[in-house]
Motif scaffolding. Structure first.
Motif, PDB file in Angstrom:
ATOM      1  N   PRO A   1     -22.920  43.667 -20.481  1.00 39.31           N
ATOM      2  CA  PRO A   1     -24.105  42.999 -19.924  1.00 39.31           C
ATOM      3  C   PRO A   1     -24.490  41.779 -20.748  1.00 39.31           C
ATOM      4  O   PRO A   1     -24.580  41.848 -21.976  1.00 39.31           O
ATOM      5  N   GLY A   2     -24.675  40.660 -20.075  1.00 38.09           N
ATOM      6  CA  GLY A   2     -25.091  39.441 -20.760  1.00 38.09           C
ATOM      7  C   GLY A   2     -23.954  38.630 -21.342  1.00 38.09           C
ATOM      8  O   GLY A   2     -24.187  37.537 -21.863  1.00 38.09           O
ATOM      9  N   VAL A   3     -22.727  39.135 -21.292  1.00 40.01           N
ATOM     10  CA  VAL A   3     -21.556  38.401 -21.790  1.00 40.01           C
ATOM     11  C   VAL A   3     -20.681  38.063 -20.586  1.00 40.01           C
ATOM     12  O   VAL A   3     -20.191  38.955 -19.900  1.00 40.01           O
ATOM     13  N   SER A   4     -20.484  36.780 -20.333  1.00 37.29           N
ATOM     14  CA  SER A   4     -19.794  36.374 -19.104  1.00 37.29           C
ATOM     15  C   SER A   4     -18.294  36.615 -19.164  1.00 37.29           C
ATOM     16  O   SER A   4     -17.642  36.738 -18.127  1.00 37.29           O
ATOM     17  N   VAL A   5     -17.738  36.675 -20.371  1.00 37.02           N
ATOM     18  CA  VAL A   5     -16.295  36.867 -20.522  1.00 37.02           C
ATOM     19  C   VAL A   5     -15.974  38.360 -20.550  1.00 37.02           C
ATOM     20  O   VAL A   5     -16.659  39.139 -21.217  1.00 37.02           O
ATOM     21  N   VAL A   6     -14.933  38.743 -19.834  1.00 41.42           N
ATOM     22  CA  VAL A   6     -14.520  40.145 -19.789  1.00 41.42           C
ATOM     23  C   VAL A   6     -13.460  40.404 -20.853  1.00 41.42           C
ATOM     24  O   VAL A   6     -12.494  39.652 -20.979  1.00 41.42           O
ATOM     25  N   GLY A   7     -13.649  41.473 -21.626  1.00 43.39           N
ATOM     26  CA  GLY A   7     -12.659  41.843 -22.636  1.00 43.39           C
ATOM     27  C   GLY A   7     -11.526  42.654 -22.036  1.00 43.39           C
ATOM     28  O   GLY A   7     -11.637  43.208 -20.940  1.00 43.39           O
ATOM     29  N   GLY A   8     -10.433  42.725 -22.765  1.00 39.81           N
ATOM     30  CA  GLY A   8      -9.317  43.578 -22.386  1.00 39.81           C
ATOM     31  C   GLY A   8      -8.822  44.296 -23.617  1.00 39.81           C
ATOM     32  O   GLY A   8      -8.278  43.664 -24.534  1.00 39.81           O
ATOM     33  N   PHE A   9      -9.016  45.614 -23.695  1.00 37.91           N
ATOM     34  CA  PHE A   9      -8.701  46.372 -24.904  1.00 37.91           C
ATOM     35  C   PHE A   9      -7.911  47.627 -24.554  1.00 37.91           C
ATOM     36  O   PHE A   9      -8.286  48.386 -23.658  1.00 37.91           O
ATOM     37  N   SER A  10      -6.818  47.848 -25.277  1.00 36.87           N
ATOM     38  CA  SER A  10      -6.015  49.047 -25.057  1.00 36.87           C
ATOM     39  C   SER A  10      -6.745  50.281 -25.562  1.00 36.87           C
ATOM     40  O   SER A  10      -7.407  50.251 -26.604  1.00 36.87           O
ATOM     41  N   ILE A  11      -6.602  51.364 -24.830  1.00 38.38           N
ATOM     42  CA  ILE A  11      -7.160  52.651 -25.249  1.00 38.38           C
ATOM     43  C   ILE A  11      -6.235  53.246 -26.311  1.00 38.38           C
ATOM     44  O   ILE A  11      -5.013  53.251 -26.145  1.00 38.38           O
ATOM     45  N   CYS A  12      -6.801  53.741 -27.404  1.00 40.36           N
ATOM     46  CA  CYS A  12      -5.961  54.300 -28.465  1.00 40.36           C
ATOM     47  C   CYS A  12      -6.041  55.828 -28.526  1.00 40.36           C
ATOM     48  O   CYS A  12      -5.319  56.450 -29.304  1.00 40.36           O
ATOM     49  N   SER A  13      -6.879  56.423 -27.715  1.00 37.15           N
ATOM     50  CA  SER A  13      -6.987  57.882 -27.698  1.00 37.15           C
ATOM     51  C   SER A  13      -6.055  58.475 -26.655  1.00 37.15           C
ATOM     52  O   SER A  13      -5.502  57.764 -25.812  1.00 37.15           O
ATOM     53  N   SER A  14      -5.914  59.790 -26.696  1.00 34.68           N
ATOM     54  CA  SER A  14      -5.064  60.505 -25.752  1.00 34.68           C
ATOM     55  C   SER A  14      -5.828  60.798 -24.466  1.00 34.68           C
ATOM     56  O   SER A  14      -7.043  61.020 -24.501  1.00 34.68           O
ATOM     57  N   PRO A  15      -5.143  60.836 -23.315  1.00 37.66           N
ATOM     58  CA  PRO A  15      -5.810  61.285 -22.086  1.00 37.66           C
ATOM     59  C   PRO A  15      -6.454  62.661 -22.230  1.00 37.66           C
ATOM     60  O   PRO A  15      -7.451  62.955 -21.567  1.00 37.66           O
ATOM     61  N   ARG A  16      -5.933  63.494 -23.126  1.00 33.90           N
ATOM     62  CA  ARG A  16      -6.491  64.838 -23.320  1.00 33.90           C
ATOM     63  C   ARG A  16      -7.931  64.782 -23.833  1.00 33.90           C
ATOM     64  O   ARG A  16      -8.760  65.608 -23.454  1.00 33.90           O
TER      65      ARG A  16
END
Length: 316
Positions: A107-122
């Motif tokens: 919210p309030g930041v016009s640029v969208v980040g892209g970050f890899s998830i480092c946790s397990s789906p579990r």
């Protein structure tokens, strides 16, 4: 594993200021509704057109349609330059495959980040949590995470990416070689953790996917920038017959601690090390700076590894 591609009819790249109201109060307790999605707009991201914008780089990459509210419930320094976030995503329709990333709406930041998830789906299945590790840069989403994000901050996330490991129980057993540079460890740690979860499940229940051996090659500037060292070595020690790691440092200036020394090599990861692990049963996952991913993917191809056994993702 199925790496199908599809085309998204509509891209929802950024949040309007009105999104703050759309996700306040019960933001982490529900999925964003169609009315809340109307607060997402193309115009806001157009203000910051840049060659390396996450949405531009990944415009043709498959994304899920679900945009889910999330709440920050944990934050810690993983290294002097990397902050780790833990997010609560209560939406039961939110899921991901090990190795995928999220569009990160603030919210309030016009640029969208892209970050890899480092946790397990579990972890998501059991606790409705995901973890991210974000390096400090001048990119607005990273700046927000390092300078403004607090416990209970509310954001939104959407899963995307075709770089993942998601074997089904009856699939052929595969060995994995994971090659990481810097914060490129993030999706590979997710894959490593997922592989360990699959191995535990098979050992405990006598069924499920049978994972082969896993070898992690991970390079960083120095031991202080080797992220998740303890997590990685804990898995190596838990499953010594399955998991091994080789940690590389390229600009180490201090003495290496005794507990790390057996795993550390000074200097870059070499093609000779990787070639030793080539077999018809092995899949290679590479994530790091573009020159690194280009180098190893080309080396593997020149060593006659089938293209469908080589997966790579570049971080910028």
């Amino acid at each position: 594993m199925d790496f199908q591609r599809s085309t998204m009819a509509v891209m929802i790249p950024a949040l309007l200021r009105g999104f703050v109201g759309a996700i306040c109060a019960q933001a982490a307790l529900r999925r964003l509704t169609p009315s809340a999605l109307r607060h997402l707009t193309l115009s806001s991201v157009m203000k910051s057109k840049r060659k390396t914008d996450h949405l531009e780089r990944t415009a043709d990459v498959v994304r899920r349609e679900v945009v889910s509210a999330a709440k920050v419930c944990g934050a810690a320094d993983e290294s002097p330059s990397v902050k780790r976030l833990r997010l609560l995503v209560a939406d039961k329709d939110f899921s991901f495959k090990a190795g995928q990333w999220v569009d990160f709406f603030i919210p309030g930041v016009s640029v969208v980040g892209g970050f890899s998830i480092c946790s397990s789906p579990r972890l998501l299945e059991q606790e409705r949590m995901i973890e991210l590790a974000v390096k400090y840069t001048n990119h607005p989403p990273a700046l927000w995470i390092h300078n403004q994000c607090t416990l209970d901050s509310e954001v939104a996330v959407r899963v995307g990416g075709e770089f993942f490991f998601d074997p089904q129980p009856a699939d052929t057993s595969r060995n994995l070689v994971l090659i990481a540079g810097g914060v490129g460890i993030n999706p590979l740690l997710s894959i490593l953790r997922h592989a360990a979860d699959l191995h535990r499940e098979r050992a405990n229940k006598g069924r499920g996917y049978e994972i082969g051996t896993i070898r992690l090659f991970y390079s960083a500037k120095n031991t202080g920038e080797l992220l998740f060292k303890k997590n990685i070595l804990d898995l190596v020690n838990e499953f010594p017959e399955k998991i091994a790691c080789s940690l590389h440092v390229t600009k180490q200036t201090t003495q290496i601690s005794a507990d790390l020394k057996p795993y550390i090599t000074e200097g870059r990861i070499t093609e000779k090390e990787i070639r030793y692990h080539i077999s018809k049963e092995t899949l290679f996952y590479i994530c790091g700076p573009p020159p690194m991913t280009d180098f190893f993917s080309k080396e593997l191809e020149s060593s006659h590894v089938p293209k469908e056994h080589i997966y790579f993702e570049k971080w910028w």
